[in-house]
Design a protein around this motif. Sequence first.
Motif, mmCIF file in Angstrom:
data_model
loop_
_atom_site.group_PDB
_atom_site.id
_atom_site.type_symbol
_atom_site.label_atom_id
_atom_site.label_comp_id
_atom_site.label_asym_id
_atom_site.label_seq_id
_atom_site.Cartn_x
_atom_site.Cartn_y
_atom_site.Cartn_z
ATOM 1 N N LEU A 1 0.829 -1.078 -0.035
ATOM 2 C CA LEU A 1 -0.076 -0.034 -0.080
ATOM 3 C C LEU A 1 0.888 1.294 0.059
ATOM 4 C CD1 LEU A 1 -2.540 -0.934 2.495
ATOM 5 C CD2 LEU A 1 -2.727 -1.318 0.136
ATOM 6 N N ARG A 2 0.494 2.339 -0.734
ATOM 7 C CA ARG A 2 -0.674 2.249 -1.587
ATOM 8 C C ARG A 2 -0.521 2.031 -3.086
ATOM 9 N NH1 ARG A 2 -2.163 8.610 -2.790
ATOM 10 N NH2 ARG A 2 0.114 9.003 -2.815
ATOM 11 N N ALA A 3 0.677 2.464 -3.538
ATOM 12 C CA ALA A 3 0.778 2.334 -4.955
ATOM 13 C C ALA A 3 0.567 0.989 -5.619
ATOM 14 C CB ALA A 3 2.236 2.956 -5.373
ATOM 15 N N GLY A 4 1.013 0.065 -4.802
ATOM 16 C CA GLY A 4 0.948 -1.398 -5.260
ATOM 17 C C GLY A 4 -0.500 -1.824 -6.062
ATOM 18 N N ILE A 5 -1.497 -1.147 -5.471
ATOM 19 C CA ILE A 5 -2.729 -1.249 -5.638
ATOM 20 C C ILE A 5 -3.074 -1.168 -7.140
ATOM 21 C CG2 ILE A 5 -5.319 -0.356 -5.504
ATOM 22 C CD1 ILE A 5 -4.614 -0.270 -2.577
ATOM 23 N N GLY A 6 -2.350 -0.245 -7.968
ATOM 24 C CA GLY A 6 -2.405 0.252 -9.061
ATOM 25 C C GLY A 6 -2.041 -0.705 -10.164
ATOM 26 N N MET A 7 -1.466 -1.801 -9.604
ATOM 27 C CA MET A 7 -0.980 -3.022 -10.645
ATOM 28 C C MET A 7 -1.952 -4.138 -10.431
ATOM 29 S SD MET A 7 3.103 -2.596 -9.898
ATOM 30 C CE MET A 7 3.621 -3.527 -11.170
ATOM 31 N N VAL A 8 -2.878 -4.193 -9.226
ATOM 32 C CA VAL A 8 -3.446 -5.431 -8.881
ATOM 33 C C VAL A 8 -4.625 -5.850 -10.300
ATOM 34 C CG1 VAL A 8 -5.181 -6.490 -7.572
ATOM 35 C CG2 VAL A 8 -3.302 -5.305 -6.707
ATOM 36 N N ASP A 9 -5.286 -4.834 -10.704
ATOM 37 C CA ASP A 9 -6.184 -5.332 -11.706
ATOM 38 C C ASP A 9 -5.502 -5.678 -13.057
ATOM 39 O OD1 ASP A 9 -8.461 -4.810 -10.018
ATOM 40 O OD2 ASP A 9 -8.900 -2.695 -10.945
ATOM 41 N N GLY A 10 -4.577 -5.164 -13.427
ATOM 42 C CA GLY A 10 -3.918 -5.875 -14.533
ATOM 43 C C GLY A 10 -3.427 -7.287 -14.505
ATOM 44 N N ILE A 11 -3.114 -7.416 -13.184
ATOM 45 C CA ILE A 11 -2.625 -8.814 -12.888
ATOM 46 C C ILE A 11 -3.807 -9.725 -12.826
ATOM 47 C CG2 ILE A 11 -1.652 -10.239 -11.108
ATOM 48 C CD1 ILE A 11 0.358 -8.075 -10.303
ATOM 49 N N LEU A 12 -4.840 -9.399 -12.415
ATOM 50 C CA LEU A 12 -6.120 -10.267 -12.281
ATOM 51 C C LEU A 12 -6.617 -10.469 -13.495
ATOM 52 C CD1 LEU A 12 -7.573 -8.934 -8.983
ATOM 53 C CD2 LEU A 12 -6.318 -11.135 -9.323
ATOM 54 N N ASN A 13 -6.507 -9.366 -14.586
ATOM 55 C CA ASN A 13 -6.946 -9.590 -15.807
ATOM 56 C C ASN A 13 -6.633 -10.972 -16.474
ATOM 57 O OD1 ASN A 13 -8.189 -7.257 -16.267
ATOM 58 N ND2 ASN A 13 -6.482 -6.272 -17.140
ATOM 59 N N LEU A 14 -5.274 -11.487 -15.957
ATOM 60 C CA LEU A 14 -4.753 -12.726 -16.353
ATOM 61 C C LEU A 14 -5.182 -13.851 -15.759
ATOM 62 C CD1 LEU A 14 -1.316 -12.228 -18.024
ATOM 63 C CD2 LEU A 14 -3.099 -12.325 -19.103
ATOM 64 N N ILE A 15 -5.172 -13.620 -14.157
ATOM 65 C CA ILE A 15 -5.077 -14.701 -13.401
ATOM 66 C C ILE A 15 -6.509 -14.249 -12.407
ATOM 67 C CG2 ILE A 15 -4.086 -16.261 -11.642
ATOM 68 C CD1 ILE A 15 -1.857 -16.192 -13.391
ATOM 69 N N PRO A 16 -7.350 -14.393 -12.764
ATOM 70 C CA PRO A 16 -8.692 -13.740 -11.980
ATOM 71 C C PRO A 16 -8.956 -14.505 -10.752
ATOM 72 C CG PRO A 16 -9.519 -14.419 -14.226
ATOM 73 C CD PRO A 16 -7.947 -14.718 -13.970
ATOM 74 N N ALA A 17 -8.435 -15.767 -10.681
ATOM 75 C CA ALA A 17 -8.708 -16.397 -9.450
ATOM 76 C C ALA A 17 -7.700 -16.427 -8.144
ATOM 77 C CB ALA A 17 -9.022 -17.823 -9.678
ATOM 78 N N ALA A 18 -6.798 -15.461 -8.693
ATOM 79 C CA ALA A 18 -5.621 -15.180 -7.627
ATOM 80 C C ALA A 18 -6.359 -14.629 -6.364
ATOM 81 C CB ALA A 18 -4.613 -14.399 -8.355
ATOM 82 N N LYS A 19 -5.823 -14.867 -5.359
ATOM 83 C CA LYS A 19 -6.214 -14.203 -3.999
ATOM 84 C C LYS A 19 -5.345 -13.140 -3.864
ATOM 85 C CE LYS A 19 -8.982 -17.251 -2.775
ATOM 86 N NZ LYS A 19 -9.621 -18.032 -4.205
ATOM 87 N N VAL A 20 -5.655 -11.965 -3.295
ATOM 88 C CA VAL A 20 -5.047 -10.670 -3.088
ATOM 89 C C VAL A 20 -5.124 -10.432 -1.541
ATOM 90 C CG1 VAL A 20 -4.962 -8.172 -3.691
ATOM 91 C CG2 VAL A 20 -5.827 -9.768 -5.141
ATOM 92 N N GLY A 21 -3.599 -10.272 -0.870
ATOM 93 C CA GLY A 21 -3.534 -9.864 0.412
ATOM 94 C C GLY A 21 -2.973 -8.512 0.154
ATOM 95 N N HIS A 22 -2.476 -7.743 1.457
ATOM 96 C CA HIS A 22 -2.326 -6.438 1.434
ATOM 97 C C HIS A 22 -1.380 -6.299 2.512
ATOM 98 C CE1 HIS A 22 -6.194 -5.979 -0.318
ATOM 99 N NE2 HIS A 22 -5.558 -4.858 -1.405
ATOM 100 N N VAL A 23 -0.299 -5.491 2.192
ATOM 101 C CA VAL A 23 0.731 -4.945 3.276
ATOM 102 C C VAL A 23 0.867 -3.576 3.365
ATOM 103 C CG1 VAL A 23 3.022 -5.255 3.999
ATOM 104 C CG2 VAL A 23 2.105 -6.972 3.123
#
Length: 209
Positions: free
Chosen positions: A78-100
């Motif tokens: 957090l916080r800027a890493g959030i900007g990359m999550v959707d792009g990753i989930l486009n390819l692997i929609p079932a991946a789980k997302v944690g936060h630090v």
Amino acid sequence: MAKVYVFDHPLIQHKITYIRDKNTGTKEFRELVDEVATLMMFEITRDMPLEEVDVETPVRVAKSNVLAGKKLGIVPILRAGIGMVDGILNLIPAAKVGHVGLYRDPKTLLPVEYYVKLPPDVENRDFIVVDPMLATGGSAVAAIDSLKKRGAKHIKFMCLIAAPEGVEAMQKAHPDVDMFIAGLDEKLDEKGYIVPGLGDAGDRLFGTK
Ligand code: URA
């Protein structure tokens, strides 16, 4: 020693140029970060295990491959890493997302954890920690410390732009964590900004200042 992969794919390099450009506005910046995260993820997942299955085509039964179902966890810092999550989930929609979440103690200048939430089954999950900028490496090293403290064993780190100082800090602290980078820059300036970099990734993603 951790491997460092700098992606030289033309599409990634092209988009990184516009991400760097100070005249790129918030909307376009966000879209480009999203696209680059997708393209980087495509490369990072190259070694994902497959298993053979039978599939019935309209013609006959064929042997074909599917992902072996290894559990994946994406962990934006957090916080800027959030900007990359959707792009990753486009390819692997079932991946789980944690936060630090980390902040820098103004006295000690050391990163302090204020929020950690990870998906279950940490020991058996492959994690990709994401942050657009690897500057001093303080946050990335602390975030990965935090994952390891909770049992994570397989971790990769992905960022858009890295400074040599950050790469070195990561290699020293986490020699088992491979790094995936779109641009390896020259240095840090006296304020800790990556040079030439792209400025403050969080501010540019969220339109704050
Ligand atoms: N974090 C940023 O967002 N930009 C830098 O240049 C360094 C750290």
